[in-house]
Write a protein that holds these residues in place. Structure first.
Motif, PDB file in Angstrom:
ATOM      1  N   PRO B 104       0.829  -1.215   0.000  1.00 22.87           N
ATOM      2  CA  PRO B 104       0.000   0.000   0.000  1.00 22.87           C
ATOM      3  C   PRO B 104       0.867   1.272   0.000  1.00 22.87           C
ATOM      4  CG  PRO B 104       0.113  -0.936   2.206  1.00 22.87           C
ATOM      5  CD  PRO B 104       0.922  -1.842   1.320  1.00 22.87           C
ATOM      6  N   PHE B 105       0.522   2.194  -0.874  1.00 24.73           N
ATOM      7  CA  PHE B 105       1.269   3.454  -0.953  1.00 24.73           C
ATOM      8  C   PHE B 105       1.154   4.266   0.336  1.00 24.73           C
ATOM      9  CE2 PHE B 105       1.044   3.516  -5.799  1.00 24.73           C
ATOM     10  CZ  PHE B 105       2.355   3.079  -5.900  1.00 24.73           C
ATOM     11  N   SER B 106       0.111   3.993   1.099  1.00 23.19           N
ATOM     12  CA  SER B 106      -0.072   4.749   2.342  1.00 23.19           C
ATOM     13  C   SER B 106       1.116   4.604   3.291  1.00 23.19           C
ATOM     14  CB  SER B 106      -1.356   4.297   3.035  1.00 23.19           C
ATOM     15  OG  SER B 106      -1.308   2.901   3.247  1.00 23.19           O
ATOM     16  N   SER B 107       1.934   3.576   3.076  1.00 22.09           N
ATOM     17  CA  SER B 107       3.075   3.436   3.989  1.00 22.09           C
ATOM     18  C   SER B 107       4.271   4.317   3.611  1.00 22.09           C
ATOM     19  CB  SER B 107       3.502   1.974   4.145  1.00 22.09           C
ATOM     20  OG  SER B 107       3.470   1.297   2.947  1.00 22.09           O
ATOM     21  N   ILE B 108       4.162   5.017   2.476  1.00 23.83           N
ATOM     22  CA  ILE B 108       5.215   5.991   2.147  1.00 23.83           C
ATOM     23  C   ILE B 108       4.613   7.395   2.239  1.00 23.83           C
ATOM     24  CG2 ILE B 108       6.855   6.796   0.407  1.00 23.83           C
ATOM     25  CD1 ILE B 108       7.099   4.071  -0.678  1.00 23.83           C
TER      26      ILE B 108
END
Lengths: 192, 192
Positions: B104-108
């Motif tokens: 998930p991009f939310s972790s960057i």
């Protein structure tokens, strides 16, 4: 002085900063502002590393941010600043010196000298920025010169040494400490 | 198992690590150990930056070290790791992914993507290391690929994407995550 229309006094900065650019500003602050400027104009990406702390206890209060309630400062194992400029790795330490006559080696940790040696051997552009606050002079000292002097018997570097061996960094309003100009001259084909 | 002569039990590590090198080790720990190894054999100088914290209150108890009694975690404005290898500035972020199907991009953080773009434009070798913990696979993803994917409409990168676009990093005992080998292959003239 003319006040703002709302009656508040204008912050008295201009006249002071014109007469003595760096008065009251710490070297760290000046370098951080210079790095912000370099970043903004897309000239370089150089940052101060966060202060290393050993976190012992963290509280997690309900509905608010995690709070660190016990932590201690750690001795830094590297220099404070690094980044990238024109494809080159940049690595440096900055120190303010309150003496008028010499810079004491005790203000640089042995770890940091070891680190400078290491990054130099891997091809980084490495240096130390030293400000003599009393003279408001900020010097760029190539890492190999600091390492060499540090390895000798001396416990400090006399102010005169800087006049001969170091380079006075141009200072101004923006950037306040234009150390990239020195790098251009010394390492990237500009004139000294 | 044979105990030490002092009767203490030998730490039970060997048999476990042989069967699954990374079991129970975090990616961060593996990278830190790899960086220690690279530093020790004088191959590269790459460090994790300290966790950025906002220090609010510091106590100075008599005869003991300054104690930070109130501080908060700050959102990082850069990536976690940087340094120098063969004269090149190295800059990367590392993320562990617990999903079997996608990252998930939310972790960057958006800051970190901006930072990767910036260091890339200044000539650093920039990338993201992503580990799919469930498969114990650690991937090297070039920064420009992450930036491109992040800018699109997707909210995550499927596991299959990594199989095609990323490079599986060789893992072992020492170094645990040999990402410099991938850098040699991709950027410094080695074979892919």
């Amino acid at each position: 002085m003319i006040n703002y229309p709302n009656g508040k006094k204008q912050k008295n900065t201009t006249d002071k900063t014109l007469s003595a650019t760096n008065r009251g500003m710490t070297l760290e602050n000046d370098i951080n502002l210079s790095n912000d400027f370099y970043l903004e104009v897309e000239k370089a990406n150089i940052h101060k590393k966060p202060t290393p702390v050993q976190i012992v206890t963290v509280d997690y209060p309900k509905r608010s941010a995690a709070k660190i309630s016990e932590a201690y400062f750690k001795v830094p194992s590297t220099t404070d600043y690094n980044g990238v400029y024109k494809g080159k790795a940049i690595d440096f330490e900055a120190k303010e010196c309150s003496s008028k006559t010499s810079f004491p080696f005790s203000s640089i940790h042995p770890h940091q000298i070891k680190h400078l040696k290491s990054v130099l051997s891997h091809g980084a552009i490495a240096f130390v920025i030293i400000r003599f606050s009393k003279y408001n002079e900020t010097y760029f000292v190539e890492a190999h010169k600091v390492i060499e002097a540090y390895s000798g018997e001396k416990r400090s570097l006399p102010y005169d040494w800087f006049k001969q061996e170091a380079i006075l960094i141009p200072t101004g309003l923006c950037p306040r400490v234009d150390y990239l100009k020195v790098i251009d001259q010394l390492y990237l084909g500009g004139q000294k």
